[in-house]
Design an enzyme around this catalytic site. Structure first.
Site, PDB file in Angstrom:
ATOM      1  N   ALA A  34       0.846  -1.193   0.000  1.00 40.72           N
ATOM      2  CA  ALA A  34       0.000   0.000   0.000  1.00 40.72           C
ATOM      3  C   ALA A  34       0.884   1.247   0.000  1.00 40.72           C
ATOM      4  O   ALA A  34       2.066   1.195   0.358  1.00 40.72           O
ATOM      5  CB  ALA A  34      -0.913   0.000   1.217  1.00 40.72           C
TER       6      ALA A  34
ATOM      7  N   GLY B 257      -0.754  -5.108   0.677  1.00 40.21           N
ATOM      8  CA  GLY B 257      -1.957  -4.972  -0.132  1.00 40.21           C
ATOM      9  C   GLY B 257      -1.846  -5.653  -1.478  1.00 40.21           C
ATOM     10  O   GLY B 257      -2.858  -6.085  -2.052  1.00 40.21           O
TER      11      GLY B 257
ATOM     12  N   GLU C 124      -2.682  -9.215  -0.861  1.00 40.45           N
ATOM     13  CA  GLU C 124      -4.123  -9.292  -0.637  1.00 40.45           C
ATOM     14  C   GLU C 124      -4.897  -9.146  -1.942  1.00 40.45           C
ATOM     15  O   GLU C 124      -5.882  -9.854  -2.174  1.00 40.45           O
ATOM     16  CB  GLU C 124      -4.553  -8.223   0.363  1.00 40.45           C
TER      17      GLU C 124
ATOM     18  N   GLU D 218       2.729  -6.235   7.291  1.00 43.05           N
ATOM     19  CA  GLU D 218       2.093  -5.140   8.033  1.00 43.05           C
ATOM     20  C   GLU D 218       2.503  -5.100   9.499  1.00 43.05           C
ATOM     21  O   GLU D 218       2.519  -4.032  10.119  1.00 43.05           O
ATOM     22  CB  GLU D 218       0.565  -5.253   7.915  1.00 43.05           C
TER      23      GLU D 218
END
Length: 287
Positions: free
Chosen positions: A93, A136, A139, A159
């Site tokens: 991200a 991300g 994901e 994370e």
């Protein structure tokens, strides 16, 4: 500008062996490239933030969602391929975008809610992953229906190193795919895992051969095969498999049987079975 042009040239080179049907998107994009490289129609979405290794930002996610909406609403498209660059599918991200947010802001706005549009696609989405697929990016890949990986692909959910946890499905989808113990190790330590490990654990469908653009080439071929089938049957199969994550075995079997029965109301069922009996190739109309 030059980075964007370079990405376009690379994309064209990657797809040079695929029959090309040039149908430009009706929308204009800044952070992604879209094309339809094959027939039966396949939508190819290429993330294009090379300076940031395709880090996920709100503008990028909104463009991905718009491209997905366009593919979903185009009856001529049977499958979607989502990819990044050779170096990075998505490196994570955009931390600069979220580092100063506070609880009240992220809670009241349901921050990350627009990250999951891909999970509501009724048409199959194939992730072609090369290089980094972290945070991300990992994901996002796991939201897709099928993941093909290059030997260079590196997955991870780091994370924990930022004082948070995965927030776009990482804790749930990884655990479903590889089991609690392995998922705990990955998420609690933040360590990366290789394409080979992901294949061994069943997190990716397969690792393709080496070579620049090979993973995109293989993903497009797979998408062409899927798009050549009856569209209603493909959507029903996807719905049934997705339901296996949510339903008990009893309820899942009930859904599967109901979908199976419903397909006998389609022209494609009549055509497919007639073609088999007559020993010819079926001509599906997705009707």
């Amino acid at each position: 500008m030059y980075a964007r042009l370079g990405t376009k040239f690379a994309q064209n080179a990657i797809l040079s062996r695929v029959p090309v049907v040039r149908r430009m998107s009706s929308q204009s994009f800044t952070h992604i490239l879209t094309s339809q490289p094959a027939k039966p129609s396949v939508s190819l979405i290429t993330l294009n933030r090379p300076k940031f290794l395709n880090a996920l930002s709100t503008p990028l996610l909104l463009e991905i969602n718009r491209a997905l909406d366009e593919a979903e609403n185009n009856a001529g498209i049977g499958a979607v391929v989502l990819t990044g660059s050779e170096r990075s599918f998505v490196a994570g991200a955009d931390i600069k975008e979220m580092k100063d947010k506070n609880f009240s802001e992220v809670y009241q706005t349901d921050f990350l809610h627009n990250w999951t549009r891909i999970t509501r696609m009724r048409k199959p989405v194939i992730a072609a992953v090369s290089g980094y697929a972290l945070g991300g990016g990992c994901e996002l890949a796991m939201m897709c229906d099928i993941i093909l990986a290059s030997p260079t692909a590196t997955f991870g959910l780091p994370e924990i190193n930022l004082g948070v946890i995965p927030g776009a499905g990482g804790t749930q989808r990884l655990t479903h795919a590889i089991g609690k113990s392995r998922a705990m190790e990955i998420i609690l330590t933040g360590r990366n895992f290789s394409a080979k490990e992901a294949e061994t654990w069943g997190r990716v469908s397969r690792v393709v051969g080496e070579g620049e653009g090979e993973v995109v080439q293989e993903a497009v071929k797979l998408a062409v095969t899927i798009a050549s089938k009856g569209g209603i049957a493909v959507q029903a199969a996807k719905e049934a498999v997705d339901a296996a994550y949510e339903l008990s075995l009893k309820e899942g079997l009930r859904l599967e049987r109901r979908l199976f029965h419903q397909l006998f109301a389609t022209n494609d069922q009549k055509e497919g079975m007639s073609a088999f009996a007559e020993k010819r190739k079926p001509t599906f109309t997705s009707s």
